[in-house]
Design a protein around this motif. Structure first.
Motif, PDB file in Angstrom:
ATOM      1  N   ILE A 128      44.345  48.029  13.654  1.00  0.00           N
ATOM      2  CA  ILE A 128      43.889  47.560  14.579  1.00  0.00           C
ATOM      3  C   ILE A 128      43.656  48.492  16.129  1.00  0.00           C
ATOM      4  CG2 ILE A 128      43.247  45.069  15.880  1.00  0.00           C
ATOM      5  CD1 ILE A 128      43.376  45.036  12.629  1.00  0.00           C
ATOM      6  N   VAL A 129      41.943  48.753  16.199  1.00  0.00           N
ATOM      7  CA  VAL A 129      41.989  49.414  17.395  1.00  0.00           C
ATOM      8  C   VAL A 129      42.104  48.502  18.562  1.00  0.00           C
ATOM      9  CG1 VAL A 129      41.615  51.248  19.052  1.00  0.00           C
ATOM     10  CG2 VAL A 129      42.127  51.516  16.700  1.00  0.00           C
ATOM     11  N   MET A 130      43.026  48.630  19.764  1.00  0.00           N
ATOM     12  CA  MET A 130      42.707  47.490  20.824  1.00  0.00           C
ATOM     13  C   MET A 130      42.015  47.961  21.975  1.00  0.00           C
ATOM     14  SD  MET A 130      44.515  45.018  18.621  1.00  0.00           S
ATOM     15  CE  MET A 130      44.866  44.197  19.821  1.00  0.00           C
ATOM     16  N   LYS A 131      40.908  47.365  22.325  1.00  0.00           N
ATOM     17  CA  LYS A 131      39.880  47.955  23.396  1.00  0.00           C
ATOM     18  C   LYS A 131      40.056  46.965  24.568  1.00  0.00           C
ATOM     19  CE  LYS A 131      38.262  52.026  21.738  1.00  0.00           C
ATOM     20  NZ  LYS A 131      38.025  52.765  21.940  1.00  0.00           N
ATOM     21  N   GLU A 132      41.090  47.319  25.757  1.00  0.00           N
ATOM     22  CA  GLU A 132      41.436  46.256  26.780  1.00  0.00           C
ATOM     23  C   GLU A 132      39.728  46.374  27.556  1.00  0.00           C
ATOM     24  OE1 GLU A 132      43.716  44.410  27.592  1.00  0.00           O
ATOM     25  OE2 GLU A 132      45.007  45.526  26.092  1.00  0.00           O
ATOM     26  N   PHE A 133      38.792  45.545  27.908  1.00  0.00           N
ATOM     27  CA  PHE A 133      38.124  45.304  28.196  1.00  0.00           C
ATOM     28  C   PHE A 133      37.808  43.900  28.976  1.00  0.00           C
ATOM     29  CE2 PHE A 133      32.920  43.506  27.290  1.00  0.00           C
ATOM     30  CZ  PHE A 133      32.417  44.895  27.841  1.00  0.00           C
ATOM     31  N   PRO A 134      38.361  44.342  30.712  1.00  0.00           N
ATOM     32  CA  PRO A 134      38.357  42.849  30.919  1.00  0.00           C
ATOM     33  C   PRO A 134      36.675  42.402  31.768  1.00  0.00           C
ATOM     34  CG  PRO A 134      39.165  44.456  32.231  1.00  0.00           C
ATOM     35  CD  PRO A 134      38.880  45.343  31.130  1.00  0.00           C
ATOM     36  N   ILE A 135      37.036  41.464  31.971  1.00  0.00           N
ATOM     37  CA  ILE A 135      35.083  41.110  32.348  1.00  0.00           C
ATOM     38  C   ILE A 135      35.972  40.167  33.132  1.00  0.00           C
ATOM     39  CG2 ILE A 135      33.410  42.334  30.236  1.00  0.00           C
ATOM     40  CD1 ILE A 135      33.445  39.610  29.223  1.00  0.00           C
ATOM     41  N   PHE A 136      36.541  39.118  32.958  1.00  0.00           N
ATOM     42  CA  PHE A 136      36.798  38.224  34.240  1.00  0.00           C
ATOM     43  C   PHE A 136      37.633  37.996  35.307  1.00  0.00           C
ATOM     44  CE2 PHE A 136      36.160  35.911  29.305  1.00  0.00           C
ATOM     45  CZ  PHE A 136      35.056  35.491  29.794  1.00  0.00           C
ATOM     46  N   GLY A 137      37.168  39.574  35.729  1.00  0.00           N
ATOM     47  CA  GLY A 137      37.862  39.285  37.496  1.00  0.00           C
ATOM     48  C   GLY A 137      39.046  40.110  37.664  1.00  0.00           C
ATOM     49  N   GLU A 138      39.214  40.333  38.687  1.00  0.00           N
ATOM     50  CA  GLU A 138      40.904  41.130  39.091  1.00  0.00           C
ATOM     51  C   GLU A 138      41.660  40.326  38.396  1.00  0.00           C
ATOM     52  OE1 GLU A 138      40.978  40.484  43.392  1.00  0.00           O
ATOM     53  OE2 GLU A 138      39.111  41.740  44.032  1.00  0.00           O
ATOM     54  N   GLY A 139      42.178  39.305  37.932  1.00  0.00           N
ATOM     55  CA  GLY A 139      43.719  39.143  37.602  1.00  0.00           C
ATOM     56  C   GLY A 139      43.639  39.113  35.628  1.00  0.00           C
ATOM     57  N   SER A 140      42.044  39.374  34.784  1.00  0.00           N
ATOM     58  CA  SER A 140      41.478  40.622  33.601  1.00  0.00           C
ATOM     59  C   SER A 140      42.700  41.707  33.674  1.00  0.00           C
ATOM     60  CB  SER A 140      41.059  39.861  33.783  1.00  0.00           C
ATOM     61  OG  SER A 140      40.106  38.912  33.311  1.00  0.00           O
ATOM     62  N   GLU A 141      41.337  42.671  34.217  1.00  0.00           N
ATOM     63  CA  GLU A 141      41.791  43.976  35.560  1.00  0.00           C
ATOM     64  C   GLU A 141      43.208  44.405  35.308  1.00  0.00           C
ATOM     65  OE1 GLU A 141      39.939  47.518  35.956  1.00  0.00           O
ATOM     66  OE2 GLU A 141      38.993  45.963  35.650  1.00  0.00           O
ATOM     67  N   TYR A 142      43.817  43.728  36.250  1.00  0.00           N
ATOM     68  CA  TYR A 142      45.578  43.793  36.435  1.00  0.00           C
ATOM     69  C   TYR A 142      45.847  43.525  34.966  1.00  0.00           C
ATOM     70  CZ  TYR A 142      50.530  43.533  38.563  1.00  0.00           C
ATOM     71  OH  TYR A 142      50.936  43.903  39.142  1.00  0.00           O
ATOM     72  N   ALA A 143      46.165  42.511  33.956  1.00  0.00           N
ATOM     73  CA  ALA A 143      46.513  42.306  32.832  1.00  0.00           C
ATOM     74  C   ALA A 143      46.265  43.387  32.126  1.00  0.00           C
ATOM     75  CB  ALA A 143      46.244  41.230  33.117  1.00  0.00           C
ATOM     76  N   ALA A 144      45.083  43.951  32.178  1.00  0.00           N
ATOM     77  CA  ALA A 144      44.226  45.053  31.588  1.00  0.00           C
ATOM     78  C   ALA A 144      45.562  46.571  31.562  1.00  0.00           C
ATOM     79  CB  ALA A 144      43.499  44.936  31.213  1.00  0.00           C
TER      80      ALA A 144
END
Length: 252
Positions: A128-144
């Motif tokens: 399984i290859v995990m692709k961090e793809f934050p689309i729900f704002g700054e919180g998601s970007e930070y978590a990624a």
């Protein structure tokens, strides 16, 4: 659907009026109004034609999107399956690869975590290859960025699962709290999160998603098939089995 139907109906009326025989000479306002009323009356008597037209349009749009995705996968297969920096879950040398695009604030992604965990547990030859793809704002970007930084401490999968267990939106503060709880060195984590390579990796995932016409999360790539949206455990397992039954990976 209603908006699309109105547009189609208006377009049909306009087209019909425009196609009145030119040989008849100049069309008067009364003739034009009469012709439009005929079309209007027909549509009111047979409203199902609007549904049929809308359905046909949607089918054509889906076909065009599927074609674009298939072509995108062929042209970008290395970026999908072979990026060395991407976190891997399961068997790194597995015979079939699933790629998941996800966001930590996506409710359907939260549901998918359990399916992926179960699949990895039952299929020891799956990558399984995990692709961090934050689309729900700054919180998601930070978590990624935090998750990718956690990979450098060997705790990506732990943080990944823990973030999806959060009962509140995943913000920067929530991410820091959860990261500390799973035992990450927070000083090192913050330093690694500031690394331009991690920001570039997230940006590359976002650009790749655009090339593949991925507009939401989750999205799964199973060899040469792209499935937008949530896919239950039996669907994931069936897709993997299909790849194996058809002779193995074409792209992965």
């Amino acid at each position: 659907m209603i908006h699309a139907a109105r547009i189609l109906a208006a377009g049909l009326i306009f087209a019909g009026a425009a196609l009145m025989p030119a040989a008849a000479g100049t069309v008067t306002a009364d003739q034009k109004a009469e012709f439009e009323e005929i079309i209007r009356s027909y549509l009111l008597t047979h409203p199902e034609i609007i549904r049929e037209m809308t359905t046909t349009l949607e089918q054509k749009e889906r076909l065009a999107e599927d074609t674009a995705r298939a072509e995108g996968l062929k042209q970008n297969s290395a970026a999908v399956f072979k990026v060395a920096a991407d976190p891997i879950v399961g068997n790194a040398k597995g015979d079939v690869t699933i790629v998941e695009f996800f966001d930590y604030n996506c409710s359907w992604c939260k549901r998918s975590v359990g399916e992926v965990v179960a699949l990895v547990g039952s299929d020891k030859n799956l990558k399984i290859v995990m692709k961090e793809f934050p689309i729900f704002g700054e919180g998601s970007e930070y978590a990624a960025r935090a998750a990718l930084a956690a990979e450098r401490q060997g705790k990506y999968w732990e943080l990944h699962q823990a973030l999806f267990k959060s009962e509140v939106p995943v913000t920067a503060e929530v991410t820091d709290q959860i990261a500390a709880e799973v035992g990450l060195d927070m000083v090192k984590l913050k330093a690694d999160m500031a690394d331009e390579k991690i920001a570039a990796q997230v940006a590359a995932n976002q650009a790749l998603a655009q090339k593949l016409a991925i507009n939401g999360t989750p999205a799964f790539v199973i060899d040469d098939q792209l499935v937008p949206g949530y896919l239950p455990l039996d669907g994931l397992a069936a897709a993997v089995a299909e790849v194996r039954d058809s002779g193995g990976c074409k792209l992965c």
